[in-house]
Scaffold this motif. Structure first.
Motif, short mmCIF file in Angstrom:
data_model
loop_
_atom_site.label_atom_id
_atom_site.label_comp_id
_atom_site.label_asym_id
_atom_site.label_seq_id
_atom_site.Cartn_x
_atom_site.Cartn_y
_atom_site.Cartn_z
N MET A 291 88.24 35.56 49.12
CA MET A 291 87.89 36.97 48.99
C MET A 291 87.04 37.45 50.16
O MET A 291 87.18 38.60 50.61
N ALA B 258 85.46 40.81 44.47
CA ALA B 258 85.88 41.96 45.27
C ALA B 258 84.89 43.11 45.14
O ALA B 258 84.54 43.76 46.13
N ALA C 4 88.55 37.00 40.29
CA ALA C 4 88.54 37.64 41.61
C ALA C 4 87.92 39.03 41.59
O ALA C 4 87.28 39.44 42.57
#
Length: 332
Positions: free
Chosen positions: A133, A165, A161
């Motif tokens: 990421m 982010a 994730a």
């Protein structure tokens, strides 16, 4: 052509996108590929999806040449990274090294300074997710991609994730899964997680590799020149749908399509677009007329009675198991 937001972002995409997974650079010659892209543009498609691995990187090159005369700011170009494109030990996966080198290769082949969406083509079990990421964040900050997405990630992987982010202040806006009348593995877990976290689905194979067009018939050999007869164009992928039980069931959808005034292909594409979490359905083509037929599914609304009738016909052969969303255990 109608347009939808890509997930919970401000980016609008054509609800029917054009993809070149097993056509450009492999199944069809470049002139035919260019004709299909021109047809897509003429029909109002602005969203084009590819990947560095397609046709051994040739697909990106063909698409780049096909779009060269278009106004870049009027297009949304998507590509992906994960599968092996290099010979060395770092020639695949989602390591920082592979991502940062791969985006430059993709931009060079596509002939553009940036892509609108850069996608993790699968989940990498061998690279720390925060490394992946952070590398994507650098790609965005360098202006080489505007948004980040994933492809064929599980709900658990998406949930892991999304906060990374958010902390990195980049927009994780999409997932690209297989989805069709026959393949619904995302419905139980991936779609609810995506709705919660603001991701939209960019679905591939809405026609189940062409089976939902009705051109394959039980007890008959596949038509000459079709995908099922060409090892270069995904014959292995379509094989699962060619059993007589599947083909007989799919044939029962034709009266429903006729009653709705749609072709079988239009019915199949329109069906995936009824899901509110679907931002776009990706179509491929080896002939321009296929593009022109499929795009007529844009804006079609299927009533509840028709949707129920479809479900009643196909229920015995639908695949729903969420565990079938997976990434390779070993780096390719």
């Amino acid at each position: 052509m109608e347009f939808r937001h890509l997930g919970r972002s401000g980016l609008l995409v054509s609800e029917i996108a054009y993809g070149n997974w097993i056509t450009h650079g492999s199944q069809v010659e470049e002139e035919a590929a260019l004709a299909c892209v021109r047809a897509a543009l003429d029909c109002g498609i602005t969203t084009f999806d590819t990947a560095d691995v397609y046709a051994g990187t040739r697909a990106e090159e063909v698409l780049g040449r096909a779009l060269r005369s278009s106004v870049r700011t009027e297009l949304e170009i998507f590509t992906k990274v994960f599968w092996r494109t290099g010979k060395g030990p770092n020639g695949s996966g989602l390591s920082r090294k592979h991502i940062l080198e791969s985006i430059d290769g993709s931009l060079r082949r596509l002939g553009t300074d940036y892509v609108d969406l850069y996608q993790a083509h699968r989940f990498d079990h061998h690279t720390p997710l925060d490394e992946t990421m952070e590398a994507f964040a650098d790609v965005v900050r360098q202006g080489k991609a505007l948004y980040i997405g994933v492809s064929e990630w599980t709900a658990e992987q998406i949930r892991a994730a999304a906060p990374l982010a958010r902390d990195l202040r980049i927009r994780l806006v999409s997932n690209q899964p297989q989805y069709s009348i026959l393949w619904r593995v995302i419905e139980a877990e991936v779609v609810p997680a995506s709705q919660e976290l603001g991701l939209g689905q960019i679905v591939w194979s809405p026609l189940a590799q062409g089976v939902l067009t009705g051109k394959y018939r039980a007890g008959e050999q596949p038509p000459a020149g079709s995908r099922a007869t060409d090892d270069k164009s995904g014959a292995g992928f379509i094989a699962r749908w060619l059993g007589d039980d599947v083909l007989t069931t799919v044939a029962r959808l034709k009266p429903l399509a006729d009653e709705a005034g749609l072709t079988m292909a239009q019915l199949a594409v329109a069906w995936v677009l009824q899901n509110p979490n679907v931002s776009a359905a990706i179509i491929g083509a080896s002939r321009p007329e296929q593009v022109r037929d499929n795009v007529k599914a844009s804006g079609v609304r299927l009533d509840d009675g028709l949707l129920k009738a479809i479900d009643e016909i196909v229920d015995p052969i639908v695949t729903r198991d969420p565990s079938l969303t997976s990434s390779p255990a070993k780096r390719p």
